[in-house]
Design an enzyme around this catalytic site. Structure first.
Site, PDB file in Angstrom:
ATOM      1  N   SER A   1       0.999  -1.176   0.038  1.00  0.00           N
ATOM      2  CA  SER A   1      -0.113   0.021   0.103  1.00  0.00           C
ATOM      3  C   SER A   1       0.939   1.338  -0.098  1.00  0.00           C
ATOM      4  CB  SER A   1      -1.148  -0.150   1.267  1.00  0.00           C
ATOM      5  OG  SER A   1      -1.414   1.136   1.475  1.00  0.00           O
TER       6      SER A   1
ATOM      7  N   TYR B   1      -2.270  -1.111  10.132  1.00  0.00           N
ATOM      8  CA  TYR B   1      -2.273  -1.581   8.896  1.00  0.00           C
ATOM      9  C   TYR B   1      -1.281  -0.912   8.233  1.00  0.00           C
ATOM     10  CZ  TYR B   1      -4.087  -1.332   3.949  1.00  0.00           C
ATOM     11  OH  TYR B   1      -4.204  -1.571   2.689  1.00  0.00           O
TER      12      TYR B   1
END
Length: 263
Positions: free
Chosen positions: A155, A168
């Protein structure tokens, strides 16, 4: 979701994955669904793995069938070694081998205060986002031959963080490091390991993760001024899965709307 994410491939297939078998985790919706459909269009045998979203998985299978692919759907907790091994073994049993692994399954939960993040959430996020890919790779390696491709979905948060997604972001940073370490380790075997680091992509994970006031502005801060679509990430997956990227390993593609990040 309104509007619905765009999963459909943009171009006719050209058999870039003909005869190949792919396992895609988190393949029921979002980026995973778009990747499964595109791989199917390009001639691959495709197995998708998902947690418990059975209706979504059936929709993905139907879209794959429309492309001429009689796919396989498996479900369970990919964050456990037992389930990761089963997913690989069932894929190999069904299709006779394995050539492409896409570690796409992910979980995220927005939290304003770091001290409010419960231990259970941290462990759950790491199980799915980091341990799952590790276990899948461990299980897949005995079946992968020279020319195989492993693709990890990290990400943009691995590069610049995200205030509401601290745990995350940590998992995605670790997954990026895992990609680089594996690429070096497996290069002598002819197995390529790369990553895709999406930015703001309009998937079901977004409205499930963020408060309503954040959704109206989602993606508008990117240089291109909008959120991306799942099919705009799937094309990156295809490039890394096929021979077009035969001289690339340890690299990261950045479909993020123009956010300039290092690495």
């Amino acid at each position: 979701m309104s509007p619905e994410p765009d999963y459909q491939p943009r171009y006719p297939g050209s058999d870039r994955l003909k005869g190949k078998t792919a396992l895609i985790t988190g393949g029921d919706s979002g980026i995973g669904r778009a990747t499964a459909v595109l791989f199917a269009r390009e001639g691959a045998n495709v197995a998708i793995h998902y947690k418990d979203e059975h209706e979504d998985a059936e929709t993905t299978l139907a879209l794959m069938r429309d492309e001429g692919c009689d796919g396989l759907a498996l479900n369970g907790d990919i964050g456990t070694k037992q389930e990761a091994k089963r997913a690989v073994e069932e894929t190999v049993k069904r299709f006779g081998g394995l050539d492409i692994v896409v570690n796409n399954a992910g979980e995220q939960y927005a939290q304003s205060n770091v001290t409010d993040i419960p231990e259970e959430q941290i462990r759950r996020t790491f199980d799915t986002n980091l341990f799952g890919p590790f276990f899948v790779v461990q299980s897949a390696l005995p079946h992968l031959k020279a020319g195989a491709s492993i693709i990890n979905v990290t990400s943009v948060t691995a590069f610049r963080g995200q205030d509401l997604l601290v745990d995350y972001s940590a998992t995605k940073g670790a997954l990026l490091s895992l990609t680089r370490a594996l690429s070096s380790k497996l290069a002598e075997d002819g197995i390529r390991v790369n990553a895709v680091a999406p930015g703001p992509i309009w998937t079901p994970l977004i409205p499930a993760s963020f408060p309503e006031e954040k959704l109206a502005k989602f993606g508008k801060g990117s240089p291109l001024g909008r959120a991306g679509q799942p099919n705009e990430v799937a094309s990156c997956m295809l490039f890394l899965a096929c021979e077009d990227s035969s001289f690339m390993t340890g690299q990261t593609l950045h479909p993020n709307g123009g956010d300039l990040v290092g690495g």
